[in-house]
Write a protein that holds these residues in place. Structure first.
Motif, mmCIF file in Angstrom:
data_model
loop_
_atom_site.group_PDB
_atom_site.id
_atom_site.type_symbol
_atom_site.label_atom_id
_atom_site.label_comp_id
_atom_site.label_asym_id
_atom_site.label_seq_id
_atom_site.Cartn_x
_atom_site.Cartn_y
_atom_site.Cartn_z
ATOM 1 N N ALA A 208 0.824 -1.202 0.000
ATOM 2 C CA ALA A 208 0.000 0.000 0.000
ATOM 3 C C ALA A 208 0.862 1.258 0.000
ATOM 4 O O ALA A 208 0.534 2.254 -0.661
ATOM 5 N N ALA A 209 1.990 1.213 0.728
ATOM 6 C CA ALA A 209 2.891 2.355 0.748
ATOM 7 C C ALA A 209 3.508 2.606 -0.626
ATOM 8 O O ALA A 209 3.759 3.764 -0.995
ATOM 9 N N CYS A 210 3.753 1.556 -1.399
ATOM 10 C CA CYS A 210 4.275 1.725 -2.763
ATOM 11 C C CYS A 210 3.281 2.504 -3.624
ATOM 12 O O CYS A 210 3.679 3.362 -4.423
ATOM 13 N N HIS A 238 -1.590 5.233 8.726
ATOM 14 C CA HIS A 238 -0.993 3.915 8.940
ATOM 15 C C HIS A 238 0.237 3.707 8.067
ATOM 16 O O HIS A 238 1.143 2.958 8.446
ATOM 17 N N LEU A 239 0.281 4.349 6.913
ATOM 18 C CA LEU A 239 1.331 4.097 5.925
ATOM 19 C C LEU A 239 2.435 5.133 5.947
ATOM 20 O O LEU A 239 3.423 4.988 5.206
ATOM 21 N N SER A 240 2.300 6.164 6.752
ATOM 22 C CA SER A 240 3.175 7.334 6.631
ATOM 23 C C SER A 240 4.651 7.003 6.819
ATOM 24 O O SER A 240 5.503 7.490 6.058
ATOM 25 N N THR A 241 4.983 6.160 7.797
ATOM 26 C CA THR A 241 6.391 5.846 8.043
ATOM 27 C C THR A 241 7.009 5.131 6.852
ATOM 28 O O THR A 241 8.097 5.491 6.387
ATOM 29 N N CYS A 242 6.332 4.115 6.343
ATOM 30 C CA CYS A 242 6.858 3.350 5.210
ATOM 31 C C CYS A 242 6.934 4.212 3.954
ATOM 32 O O CYS A 242 7.890 4.118 3.180
ATOM 33 N N ILE A 243 5.952 5.073 3.733
ATOM 34 C CA ILE A 243 5.961 5.947 2.557
ATOM 35 C C ILE A 243 7.158 6.893 2.609
ATOM 36 O O ILE A 243 7.849 7.101 1.595
ATOM 37 N N GLU A 244 7.424 7.451 3.770
ATOM 38 C CA GLU A 244 8.543 8.387 3.869
ATOM 39 C C GLU A 244 9.871 7.695 3.609
ATOM 40 O O GLU A 244 10.782 8.269 3.000
ATOM 41 N N SER A 289 2.113 12.660 8.852
ATOM 42 C CA SER A 289 2.138 12.498 10.303
ATOM 43 C C SER A 289 2.471 11.066 10.668
ATOM 44 O O SER A 289 2.051 10.134 10.003
ATOM 45 N N PRO A 290 3.248 10.860 11.726
ATOM 46 C CA PRO A 290 3.610 9.483 12.108
ATOM 47 C C PRO A 290 2.401 8.716 12.583
ATOM 48 O O PRO A 290 1.476 9.286 13.171
ATOM 49 N N PRO A 291 2.344 7.422 12.319
ATOM 50 C CA PRO A 291 1.192 6.617 12.735
ATOM 51 C C PRO A 291 1.131 6.520 14.253
ATOM 52 O O PRO A 291 2.136 6.471 14.935
ATOM 53 N N THR A 292 -0.063 6.457 14.745
ATOM 54 C CA THR A 292 -0.225 6.419 16.197
ATOM 55 C C THR A 292 -1.146 5.314 16.664
ATOM 56 O O THR A 292 -1.373 5.165 17.859
ATOM 57 N N THR A 293 -1.674 4.520 15.731
ATOM 58 C CA THR A 293 -2.702 3.572 16.141
ATOM 59 C C THR A 293 -2.260 2.120 16.096
ATOM 60 O O THR A 293 -2.842 1.296 16.768
ATOM 61 N N LEU A 294 -1.248 1.790 15.276
ATOM 62 C CA LEU A 294 -0.866 0.394 15.120
ATOM 63 C C LEU A 294 0.360 0.084 15.965
ATOM 64 O O LEU A 294 1.297 0.869 16.047
ATOM 65 N N ALA A 295 0.360 -1.103 16.542
ATOM 66 C CA ALA A 295 1.447 -1.467 17.451
ATOM 67 C C ALA A 295 2.767 -1.631 16.719
ATOM 68 O O ALA A 295 3.824 -1.364 17.256
ATOM 69 N N LEU A 304 12.540 5.746 12.176
ATOM 70 C CA LEU A 304 13.340 5.258 11.058
ATOM 71 C C LEU A 304 13.646 6.351 10.047
ATOM 72 O O LEU A 304 14.766 6.490 9.576
ATOM 73 N N CYS A 305 12.637 7.130 9.696
ATOM 74 C CA CYS A 305 12.846 8.145 8.668
ATOM 75 C C CYS A 305 13.840 9.199 9.123
ATOM 76 O O CYS A 305 14.706 9.622 8.348
#
Length: 386
Positions: A208-210, A238-244, A289-295, A304-305
């Motif tokens: 999804a991040a791709c 949910h995808l923001s970290t991986c997308i960045e 914005s960094p995700p805040t809901t998923l463990a 990471l970014c």
């Protein structure tokens, strides 16, 4: 085999749900292998071999998944063993994921310049024994979801008639836009193979991040549509970290391309300096914005970014077979042995010494030093000792 791809059939939603359930059971990647710094070299070899044999992306991604997790469990120290396992992973994955007429023959693999240049030849007996070893290691279960299994399903909703360009006008031709976005998405999909840090995310998140990173590169608005959220069950948060992470890698590739071109022009004698023509200006990416809901996005993944952006360094060019300062795979070692659950320390200044190409290349995982790992290895009985 189905006549149509599963993501285009009537059971697409059910298959997607099944894959999402299976990905929750995937084992964690611990990055324990002492030869983790050699991973990039063998990923490149498998990528080139799969491209040469015209294998589907799912087969390529499954092969690298098998190699990564097998190396994570066993201490593969001999060079020939590592080559044998890598090639066997590719052939095993192609048999499971691709059409029967696309599965490469052993003779075809051995005749490639990629392996012949390394003076490597795999015999049928070695292939059979290693394939059985791999199947036993994975409990005869190769139904292991990778990002390649999800991407085409998410691409179905990647572009719509309601999309707007960042300059507010509607997309002129949704069909051409979708074709272009598909190219971007598959490019980002291949980027995810180059670094094991993407195992920190679930495969569906990476896929999804791709798509999300591709929409940002094409400056499509909104960056994540309701259709994409419905089909993937992920929001942009949910995808923001991986997308960045993907976008940082994309920026680095652009910078490397400009640097390589400038060096090539500088080596041509009598060539006057000419102003660089910018064919494509990367957009100013939005602040996600960094995700805040998923463990799974808790610390240290949330950082990471920032770590990538602040401390990313280029690989040191080198060759697996050259006599460099690092340890060579051709040094005689003991036999392959299973790794204990105890992690190993990773040097803080770990740098890649193995690469196929000489141009600067970036590796996200090498920037974190030993922040994820501590302890030491314990090696029980050998795996190839049979």
């Amino acid at each position: 085999m189905m006549d149509e791809p599963w993501w285009e059939g009537r059971v697409a939603s059910d298959v997607h749900c099944t894959l999402r359930e299976k990905e929750l059971k995937l084992p964690a990647f611990r990055a324990h292998s002492p030869l983790l710094k050699s991973r990039r070299f063998f990923v490149d070899i498998l990528t080139l071999l799969s491209s040469h044999c015209q294998l589907c992306p799912a087969a390529r991604h499954l092969a690298i998944y098998l190699l990564d997790h097998f190396m994570d469990r066993y201490n593969i120290t001999a060079s020939k063993q590592l080559y044998t396992v890598a090639v066997s992973c590719l052939l095993l994955a192609s048999k499971f994921e691709d059409r029967e007429d696309h599965v490469p023959k052993l003779e075809q693999i051995n005749s490639t310049r990629i392996l012949s240049s390394q003076n490597f030849t795999l015999t049928k007996k070695e292939l059979l024994n290693t394939e059985l070893l791999l199947l036993e290691a994975f409990s005869w279960n190769l139904c292991l979801p990778t990002p390649a299994h999800f991407l085409d399903y998410y691409l179905l909703a990647s572009v719509s008639q309601k999309d707007h360009h960042c300059h507010a006008w509607p997309t002129a031709c949704p069909r051409k836009t979708k074709e272009c976005l598909k190219e971007y998405a598959h490019y980002f999909l291949e980027v995810t193979l180059q670094d094991h840090i993407f195992y920190k995310f679930q495969p569906s998140v990476v896929a999804a991040a791709c798509v999300g990173a591709s929409r940002i590169c094409l400056q499509l608005s909104p960056y994540w549509t309701r259709d994409l959220q419905r089909i993937s069950n992920y929001s942009l948060e949910h995808l923001s970290t991986c997308i960045e992470i993907l976008l940082v890698a994309y920026d680095n590739v652009l910078k490397d391309a400009v640097a390589v071109k400038s060096q090539a022009l500088a080596m041509v004698p009598g060539t006057p300096p000419t102003p660089t023509q910018v064919l494509f200006q990367p957009p100013a990416y939005p602040a996600l914005s960094p995700p805040t809901t998923l463990a799974q996005f808790q610390a240290p993944v949330q950082d990471l970014c920032l770590a990538y952006r602040d401390s990313l360094q280029a690989h040191h060019p080198g060759s697996l077979l050259s006599g460099g300062t690092g340890s060579s795979l051709h040094t005689p070692y003991p036999t392959l042995q299973p790794l204990d659950v105890c992690p190993m320390p990773v040097p803080a200044s770990l740098s890649m010494q193995v690469a196929i190409a000489a141009e600067p290349r970036h590796c996200l995982a090498t920037t974190y030093g030993s922040s994820y790992f501590s302890g030491s290895h314990l090696f029980p009985t050998g795996c190839f000792d049979r």
